[in-house]
Motif scaffolding. Structure first.
Motif, short mmCIF file in Angstrom:
data_model
loop_
_atom_site.label_atom_id
_atom_site.label_comp_id
_atom_site.label_asym_id
_atom_site.label_seq_id
_atom_site.Cartn_x
_atom_site.Cartn_y
_atom_site.Cartn_z
N GLY A 43 0.80 -1.28 -0.07
CA GLY A 43 -0.05 0.08 0.14
C GLY A 43 0.85 1.17 0.09
O GLY A 43 2.17 1.19 -0.30
N ALA A 44 0.23 2.25 0.28
CA ALA A 44 1.08 3.57 0.23
C ALA A 44 0.14 4.68 1.27
O ALA A 44 -0.80 4.20 1.79
N ALA A 45 1.14 5.71 1.76
CA ALA A 45 0.57 6.85 2.64
C ALA A 45 0.42 7.87 1.89
O ALA A 45 1.22 8.08 1.02
N LYS A 95 5.58 3.54 0.05
CA LYS A 95 5.38 4.65 -0.72
C LYS A 95 4.70 5.64 -0.48
O LYS A 95 3.43 5.57 0.19
N VAL A 96 4.83 7.12 -0.39
CA VAL A 96 4.29 8.14 -0.05
C VAL A 96 3.87 9.24 -1.04
O VAL A 96 4.58 9.26 -1.92
N TYR A 97 2.56 9.92 -1.06
CA TYR A 97 2.21 11.05 -1.79
C TYR A 97 2.08 11.92 -0.85
O TYR A 97 1.34 11.91 0.08
N LEU A 98 2.79 13.09 -0.99
CA LEU A 98 2.69 14.41 -0.26
C LEU A 98 1.84 15.45 -0.95
O LEU A 98 2.36 15.85 -1.98
N VAL A 99 0.85 15.71 -0.47
CA VAL A 99 -0.10 16.88 -1.12
C VAL A 99 -0.04 18.09 -0.45
O VAL A 99 -0.02 17.88 0.74
N ASP A 100 0.09 19.13 -1.53
CA ASP A 100 0.14 20.42 -0.70
C ASP A 100 -0.89 21.22 -1.70
O ASP A 100 -0.54 21.17 -2.77
N SER A 101 -1.50 22.30 -0.93
CA SER A 101 -2.47 23.07 -1.85
C SER A 101 -1.59 24.15 -2.31
O SER A 101 -2.08 24.73 -3.41
N GLN A 102 -0.24 24.43 -1.92
CA GLN A 102 0.47 25.52 -2.65
C GLN A 102 1.25 24.99 -3.73
O GLN A 102 1.37 23.67 -4.09
N ALA A 143 -2.45 21.14 -5.28
CA ALA A 143 -3.55 20.04 -5.31
C ALA A 143 -4.50 20.01 -3.87
O ALA A 143 -3.87 20.48 -3.11
N ASP A 144 -5.79 19.73 -4.03
CA ASP A 144 -6.65 19.58 -2.77
C ASP A 144 -7.02 18.39 -2.91
O ASP A 144 -7.55 17.66 -3.64
N VAL A 145 -7.19 17.86 -1.56
CA VAL A 145 -7.87 16.56 -1.19
C VAL A 145 -9.31 16.91 -1.25
O VAL A 145 -9.99 17.57 -0.62
N GLU A 146 -9.99 16.53 -2.02
CA GLU A 146 -11.56 16.55 -2.12
C GLU A 146 -12.40 15.58 -1.39
O GLU A 146 -13.37 16.04 -0.88
N ARG A 147 -12.09 14.02 -1.45
CA ARG A 147 -12.77 13.31 -0.74
C ARG A 147 -11.91 12.30 -0.09
O ARG A 147 -11.13 11.74 -0.93
N GLY A 170 -6.51 1.04 6.34
CA GLY A 170 -5.96 0.02 5.75
C GLY A 170 -6.55 0.12 4.06
O GLY A 170 -5.72 -0.76 3.44
N HIS A 171 -7.44 0.57 3.86
CA HIS A 171 -8.09 0.80 2.60
C HIS A 171 -8.81 2.04 2.37
O HIS A 171 -10.26 2.12 2.41
N PHE A 172 -7.90 3.16 2.23
CA PHE A 172 -8.65 4.40 1.92
C PHE A 172 -8.51 4.53 0.35
O PHE A 172 -7.78 4.53 -0.29
N ASN A 173 -9.55 5.56 -0.06
CA ASN A 173 -9.88 5.89 -1.38
C ASN A 173 -9.63 7.37 -1.16
O ASN A 173 -10.62 7.80 -0.35
N VAL A 174 -8.79 8.16 -1.85
CA VAL A 174 -8.59 9.55 -1.88
C VAL A 174 -8.69 10.19 -3.30
O VAL A 174 -8.27 9.82 -4.12
#
Ligand code: FES
Length: 296
Positions: free
Chosen positions: A12-14, A36-43, A86-90, A96-100
């Motif tokens: 999986g990933a974080a 594995k990491v996804y780093l999200v920032d709105s800036q 980018a923005d997290v919408e949902r 253990g099993h998120f969908n973003v």
């Protein structure tokens, strides 16, 4: 594969939301543990508020010095994917099993080619309709200063990264960076004035305010502090009739403080220009000032 190895295998990933100093460190820790990491920032870029700070509490360390290594590490880490602007919408699911769902906003530039120089913003056809660029012949700089700056620019313009050495030399020449000089440098190097100002305000060694002929820098680092540097500062303030950070009216002396100038064995230490004076005390202050002529 032995069973325990199968159990320890990371899957999986974080997702880390926010690319400030905390987000970057979290992403690095996770990635270092094999996730594995996804780093999200709105800036548009990571770094957060810390990128706007000069010093940090309680150590007074340079914020950029703390942050820059992490920025580089995050940018280079094979297991970290930065998703900026980018923005997290949902977010759905359970542990253990998120969908973003992430919405990435357009940048309107070719990210492959962009170096972040800012020239496109200066020449944006949308903003240029209302933006009137200062005309070249409107830079008000005296003939004498123009000659000085031409000499300095000629000396460094073909070196790699000429801006900092040019500003250093100009700062040494004038003891600060006058506005017309900054405008002139930007014009001659064909750089946006905003970039020149950004560099001029980033380094403590540069000043945008006129400073005295003799710049007195008292160390208030730990070693000097415990040996009574504060009393030396008070004595200087009394003798010069100014406060820390100020310049005497006759423009002879500027009083400043720093944290550790690397001569802790001589504490308390101060510098006048490039001269080091160790084992200072408040009683030595009048004698010290006498060593630096009162004539301009
Ligand atoms: S603490 Fe003053 S020189 Fe190091």
């Amino acid at each position: 594969m032995p069973e325990n190895k199968i159990e320890n295998k990371k899957i999986g990933a974080a997702l880390v939301v926010g690319g400030g100093i905390g987000g970057m460190q979290a992403a690095l820790d996770l990635a270092e543990s094999g996730i594995k990491v996804y780093l999200v920032d709105s800036q548009p870029s990571i770094g957060g508020v810390m990128a706007q700070l000069d010093k940090t509490f309680p150590t007074n360390d340079c914020a950029m010095c703390t942050m820059a290594p992490r920025l580089v590490e995050v940018g280079r880490h094979k297991d970290i994917e930065v998703i900026s602007l980018a923005d997290v919408e949902r977010i759905e699911g359970t542990a253990g099993h998120f969908n973003v769902k992430i919405r990435k906003r357009p940048r309107f530039v070719n990210e492959e080619k962009c170096t972040g120089c800012g020239i496109c913003a200066e020449n944006c056809p949308v903003h240029r309709i209302i933006y009137v660029a200062p005309e070249k012949d409107k830079i008000e700089i005296s003939l004498k200063d123009m000659e000085i700056m031409n000499r300095i620019i000629k000396e460094y313009k073909d070196t790699e990264g000429p801006l900092v050495p040019i500003l250093q030399k100009a700062n040494d020449t004038y003891n600060y960076l006058p506005e017309p000089v900054l405008r002139y440098v930007a014009d001659k190097l064909n750089m946006p004035l905003s970039l020149v100002c950004r560099i001029a305000t980033f380094y403590n060694a540069f000043s945008l305010e006129p400073r005295g002929k003799h710049i007195i820098t008292v160390c208030l680092g730990t070693a000097c502090h415990v040996k009574g540097a504060g009393k030396v500062v008070s004595a200087l303030e009394g003798e010069l009739g100014i406060k820390n950070g100020e310049t005497t009216k006759d423009k002879l002396y500027t009083l400043e403080t720093v944290r550790c100038i690397g001569c802790c064995g001589l504490a308390p230490v101060l510098k006048v220009g490039e001269d080091i004076h160790g084992l200072m005390s408040k009683t030595k202050v009048p004698e010290l000032l006498g060593m630096y002529p009162h004539a301009q």
